[in-house]
Motif scaffolding. Structure first.
Motif, PDB file in Angstrom:
ATOM      1  N   GLY A 126       0.799  -1.206   0.000  1.00  0.00           N
ATOM      2  CA  GLY A 126       0.000   0.000   0.000  1.00  0.00           C
ATOM      3  C   GLY A 126       0.840   1.268   0.000  1.00  0.00           C
ATOM      4  O   GLY A 126       2.068   1.232  -0.077  1.00  0.00           O
ATOM      5  N   TYR A 127       0.146   2.385   0.139  1.00  0.00           N
ATOM      6  CA  TYR A 127       0.763   3.708   0.005  1.00  0.00           C
ATOM      7  C   TYR A 127       0.196   4.632   1.082  1.00  0.00           C
ATOM      8  O   TYR A 127      -0.879   4.390   1.640  1.00  0.00           O
ATOM      9  CB  TYR A 127       0.457   4.302  -1.375  1.00  0.00           C
ATOM     10  N   ASP A 128       0.929   5.707   1.340  1.00  0.00           N
ATOM     11  CA  ASP A 128       0.381   6.731   2.229  1.00  0.00           C
ATOM     12  C   ASP A 128      -0.863   7.319   1.570  1.00  0.00           C
ATOM     13  O   ASP A 128      -0.867   7.603   0.367  1.00  0.00           O
ATOM     14  CB  ASP A 128       1.403   7.841   2.458  1.00  0.00           C
ATOM     15  N   PRO A 129      -1.931   7.528   2.328  1.00  0.00           N
ATOM     16  CA  PRO A 129      -3.156   8.077   1.737  1.00  0.00           C
ATOM     17  C   PRO A 129      -2.922   9.483   1.185  1.00  0.00           C
ATOM     18  O   PRO A 129      -2.232  10.294   1.814  1.00  0.00           O
ATOM     19  CB  PRO A 129      -4.136   8.101   2.907  1.00  0.00           C
ATOM     20  N   PRO A 130      -3.496   9.792   0.024  1.00  0.00           N
ATOM     21  CA  PRO A 130      -3.363  11.147  -0.517  1.00  0.00           C
ATOM     22  C   PRO A 130      -4.150  12.172   0.292  1.00  0.00           C
ATOM     23  O   PRO A 130      -3.817  13.348   0.295  1.00  0.00           O
ATOM     24  CB  PRO A 130      -3.910  11.021  -1.933  1.00  0.00           C
ATOM     25  N   ALA A 131      -5.207  11.728   0.968  1.00  0.00           N
ATOM     26  CA  ALA A 131      -6.021  12.618   1.809  1.00  0.00           C
ATOM     27  C   ALA A 131      -5.624  12.419   3.270  1.00  0.00           C
ATOM     28  O   ALA A 131      -4.792  11.571   3.608  1.00  0.00           O
ATOM     29  CB  ALA A 131      -7.503  12.319   1.602  1.00  0.00           C
ATOM     30  N   SER A 132      -6.221  13.197   4.149  1.00  0.00           N
ATOM     31  CA  SER A 132      -5.931  13.079   5.579  1.00  0.00           C
ATOM     32  C   SER A 132      -6.468  11.750   6.104  1.00  0.00           C
ATOM     33  O   SER A 132      -7.385  11.159   5.521  1.00  0.00           O
ATOM     34  CB  SER A 132      -6.587  14.230   6.334  1.00  0.00           C
ATOM     35  N   PRO A 133      -5.908  11.239   7.201  1.00  0.00           N
ATOM     36  CA  PRO A 133      -6.433   9.999   7.788  1.00  0.00           C
ATOM     37  C   PRO A 133      -7.924  10.076   8.095  1.00  0.00           C
ATOM     38  O   PRO A 133      -8.658   9.103   7.887  1.00  0.00           O
ATOM     39  CB  PRO A 133      -5.602   9.839   9.063  1.00  0.00           C
ATOM     40  N   ARG A 134      -8.389  11.225   8.567  1.00  0.00           N
ATOM     41  CA  ARG A 134      -9.808  11.366   8.894  1.00  0.00           C
ATOM     42  C   ARG A 134     -10.681  11.249   7.650  1.00  0.00           C
ATOM     43  O   ARG A 134     -11.765  10.668   7.695  1.00  0.00           O
ATOM     44  CB  ARG A 134     -10.043  12.710   9.597  1.00  0.00           C
ATOM     45  N   GLU A 135     -10.198  11.793   6.518  1.00  0.00           N
ATOM     46  CA  GLU A 135     -10.955  11.685   5.272  1.00  0.00           C
ATOM     47  C   GLU A 135     -10.853  10.279   4.683  1.00  0.00           C
ATOM     48  O   GLU A 135     -11.790   9.782   4.073  1.00  0.00           O
ATOM     49  CB  GLU A 135     -10.443  12.705   4.259  1.00  0.00           C
ATOM     50  N   THR A 136      -9.716   9.641   4.884  1.00  0.00           N
ATOM     51  CA  THR A 136      -9.486   8.329   4.288  1.00  0.00           C
ATOM     52  C   THR A 136     -10.271   7.239   4.996  1.00  0.00           C
ATOM     53  O   THR A 136     -10.844   6.348   4.346  1.00  0.00           O
ATOM     54  CB  THR A 136      -7.982   7.986   4.344  1.00  0.00           C
ATOM     55  N   ALA A 137     -10.306   7.282   6.316  1.00  0.00           N
ATOM     56  CA  ALA A 137     -11.005   6.258   7.107  1.00  0.00           C
ATOM     57  C   ALA A 137     -11.732   6.926   8.262  1.00  0.00           C
ATOM     58  O   ALA A 137     -11.270   6.889   9.410  1.00  0.00           O
ATOM     59  CB  ALA A 137     -10.012   5.214   7.615  1.00  0.00           C
ATOM     60  N   PHE A 178       1.077  -0.180  20.758  1.00  0.00           N
ATOM     61  CA  PHE A 178       2.294   0.392  21.318  1.00  0.00           C
ATOM     62  C   PHE A 178       2.805  -0.444  22.491  1.00  0.00           C
ATOM     63  O   PHE A 178       4.008  -0.538  22.729  1.00  0.00           O
ATOM     64  CB  PHE A 178       2.043   1.830  21.766  1.00  0.00           C
ATOM     65  N   GLN A 179       1.883  -1.070  23.216  1.00  0.00           N
ATOM     66  CA  GLN A 179       2.269  -1.903  24.353  1.00  0.00           C
ATOM     67  C   GLN A 179       3.038  -3.148  23.918  1.00  0.00           C
ATOM     68  O   GLN A 179       3.715  -3.783  24.734  1.00  0.00           O
ATOM     69  CB  GLN A 179       1.028  -2.280  25.159  1.00  0.00           C
ATOM     70  N   ALA A 180       2.936  -3.488  22.640  1.00  0.00           N
ATOM     71  CA  ALA A 180       3.717  -4.599  22.079  1.00  0.00           C
ATOM     72  C   ALA A 180       4.875  -4.070  21.242  1.00  0.00           C
ATOM     73  O   ALA A 180       5.460  -4.809  20.449  1.00  0.00           O
ATOM     74  CB  ALA A 180       2.819  -5.501  21.237  1.00  0.00           C
ATOM     75  N   ARG A 181       5.173  -2.785  21.380  1.00  0.00           N
ATOM     76  CA  ARG A 181       6.246  -2.129  20.620  1.00  0.00           C
ATOM     77  C   ARG A 181       5.974  -2.170  19.112  1.00  0.00           C
ATOM     78  O   ARG A 181       6.878  -2.307  18.298  1.00  0.00           O
ATOM     79  CB  ARG A 181       7.607  -2.768  20.938  1.00  0.00           C
ATOM     80  N   LEU A 182       4.696  -2.034  18.764  1.00  0.00           N
ATOM     81  CA  LEU A 182       4.294  -2.045  17.363  1.00  0.00           C
ATOM     82  C   LEU A 182       3.633  -0.716  17.009  1.00  0.00           C
ATOM     83  O   LEU A 182       3.372   0.121  17.881  1.00  0.00           O
ATOM     84  CB  LEU A 182       3.332  -3.198  17.088  1.00  0.00           C
ATOM     85  N   LYS A 183       3.374  -0.534  15.711  1.00  0.00           N
ATOM     86  CA  LYS A 183       2.694   0.658  15.223  1.00  0.00           C
ATOM     87  C   LYS A 183       1.587   0.239  14.264  1.00  0.00           C
ATOM     88  O   LYS A 183       1.678  -0.784  13.591  1.00  0.00           O
ATOM     89  CB  LYS A 183       3.674   1.571  14.479  1.00  0.00           C
ATOM     90  N   SER A 184       0.545   1.072  14.202  1.00  0.00           N
ATOM     91  CA  SER A 184      -0.491   0.869  13.181  1.00  0.00           C
ATOM     92  C   SER A 184      -0.362   1.989  12.154  1.00  0.00           C
ATOM     93  O   SER A 184      -0.240   3.160  12.517  1.00  0.00           O
ATOM     94  CB  SER A 184      -1.890   0.861  13.809  1.00  0.00           C
ATOM     95  N   ARG A 185      -0.374   1.610  10.890  1.00  0.00           N
ATOM     96  CA  ARG A 185      -0.226   2.581   9.802  1.00  0.00           C
ATOM     97  C   ARG A 185      -1.430   2.485   8.885  1.00  0.00           C
ATOM     98  O   ARG A 185      -1.802   1.389   8.437  1.00  0.00           O
ATOM     99  CB  ARG A 185       1.059   2.306   9.018  1.00  0.00           C
ATOM    100  N   LEU A 186      -2.006   3.618   8.584  1.00  0.00           N
ATOM    101  CA  LEU A 186      -3.122   3.660   7.647  1.00  0.00           C
ATOM    102  C   LEU A 186      -2.555   3.708   6.240  1.00  0.00           C
ATOM    103  O   LEU A 186      -1.747   4.582   5.901  1.00  0.00           O
ATOM    104  CB  LEU A 186      -3.997   4.887   7.919  1.00  0.00           C
ATOM    105  N   ARG A 187      -2.970   2.753   5.410  1.00  0.00           N
ATOM    106  CA  ARG A 187      -2.476   2.647   4.045  1.00  0.00           C
ATOM    107  C   ARG A 187      -3.659   2.566   3.090  1.00  0.00           C
ATOM    108  O   ARG A 187      -4.792   2.280   3.491  1.00  0.00           O
ATOM    109  CB  ARG A 187      -1.611   1.386   3.876  1.00  0.00           C
TER     110      ARG A 187
END
Length: 333
Positions: free
Chosen positions: A231-242, A311-320
């Motif tokens: 995937g790719y970084d969303p062209p719109a803001s996270p709020r607009e994307t999801a 974060f408690q598992a030293r992970l990150k969530s990324r919106l794609r």
């Protein structure tokens, strides 16, 4: 039956490789060039197998050019007074023997596109990249949960408009890979394959063999310089994307592992898919199925809740977003 199918694929691939076109060469010399330079260049051309080169005086306003002449091609270059050879898409000196031989090989097999068209990611021209991108932008169109990765790849290969090849090492990995725990059906072919292959240390990469057609290749990730992205970084803001990720809720999490917590949250995300980057998570020594997480009772929104938990598992969530603009969450390091 499998042997016959593989033979058919090989023959088709060979048939798609264009024969090299004969290339003739004319070199126009600038006034003031050293009188011994033309002979040295003729010798260099002979050494790389480019015979019948014509050297002449330069005409007013003449520039390097490449001409298509039916079944052959003609390269007209300029030999400057400083001894540089200017060709369409290239500049050479007498020490550049290997590069010059490679240049004429590209001209013979790919014409102007091989030497003049700008190249970007995957060393593809814009036209070549678009061919791969369009093929990988089609919807996957079938469920993958509990399916073996090899079966998914074969089903995709049958539908693709371009060839897909599997390296031997990647083939062994696919044959031994366990079934998929996730359903990749919401995604495009490109994003789905990238997610699936990453789990087992594999990668998808487009390539253009010289004189051939754009094709896709499944390989061990460490064997390729670049791989098709998850995937790719969303062209719109996270709020607009999801937008669903920014809906508020009152929540408390206690006594759950990270896997259990996200399994409980995901159905509330309005169909937004959530996928794990299993390879990076395993490399970090993290086990989401045994990592306990908690969240004190409060009112928050889904994205913040998920971020706090992973974060408690030293992970990150990324919106794609995939090639078609479909949003998904990618959880990993």
């Amino acid at each position: 039956m499998k042997r016959l199918m593989l033979i058919g694929i090989t023959v088709a691939a060979l048939a798609g490789v264009a024969a090299a076109a004969p290339v003739s060469v004319e070199i126009a010399t600038e006034p003031g060039l050293n009188v011994t330079a033309p002979q040295k260049w003729l010798q260099l051309f002979a050494e790389i197998g480019q015979t019948g080169v014509r050297i002449r005086g330069m005409r007013a306003g003449e520039r390097p050019r490449l001409e298509e002449l039916g079944g052959s091609r003609r390269v007209v270059g300029v030999l400057t007074r400083r001894g540089d050879l200017l060709l369409p898409g290239g500049k050479f000196r007498q020490r550049d023997r290997a590069a010059l031989a490679d240049y004429f090989d590209r001209v013979a097999k790919d014409g102007a596109e091989g030497v003049e068209a700008p190249r970007g990611r995957f060393d593809l021209t814009e036209k070549q990249f678009r061919t791969a991108y369009d093929a990988l932008s089609e919807p996957l169109g079938f469920a993958t949960k509990d399916q073996p990765p090899r079966a998914v790849v074969e089903r995709v290969r049958d539908r693709l408009p371009i060839a897909l090849e599997i390296d031997r090492a990647a083939e062994r990995t696919l044959n031994n890979a366990g079934p998929l725990a996730e359903d990749l059906e919401p995604l495009t072919v490109g994003a789905a394959l990238a997610v699936m292959l990453a789990r087992d240390g594999l990668a998808l990469t487009p390539e253009h063999p010289r004189g051939g057609e754009v094709r896709l290749r499944v390989a061990v990730a460490g064997d390729v310089a670049d791989s098709w992205p998850v995937g790719y970084d969303p062209p719109a803001s996270p709020r607009e994307t999801a937008p669903v990720l920014f809906e508020f809720l009152s929540v408390e999490v206690e006594g759950f592992t990270l896997t259990e917590a996200l399994d409980a949250i995901t159905p509330r995300l309005g169909g937004l898919p959530v996928y794990w980057d299993h390879a990076s998570i395993a490399e970090a020594g993290v086990d989401p199925a045994s990592t306990q997480v908690r969240f004190e009772r409060k009112r928050t929104y889904y994205k913040r809740l998920i971020d706090k938990l992973v974060f408690q598992a030293r992970l990150k969530s990324r919106l794609r977003v995939d090639e078609a603009g479909t949003a998904f969450l990618w959880i990993g390091r």
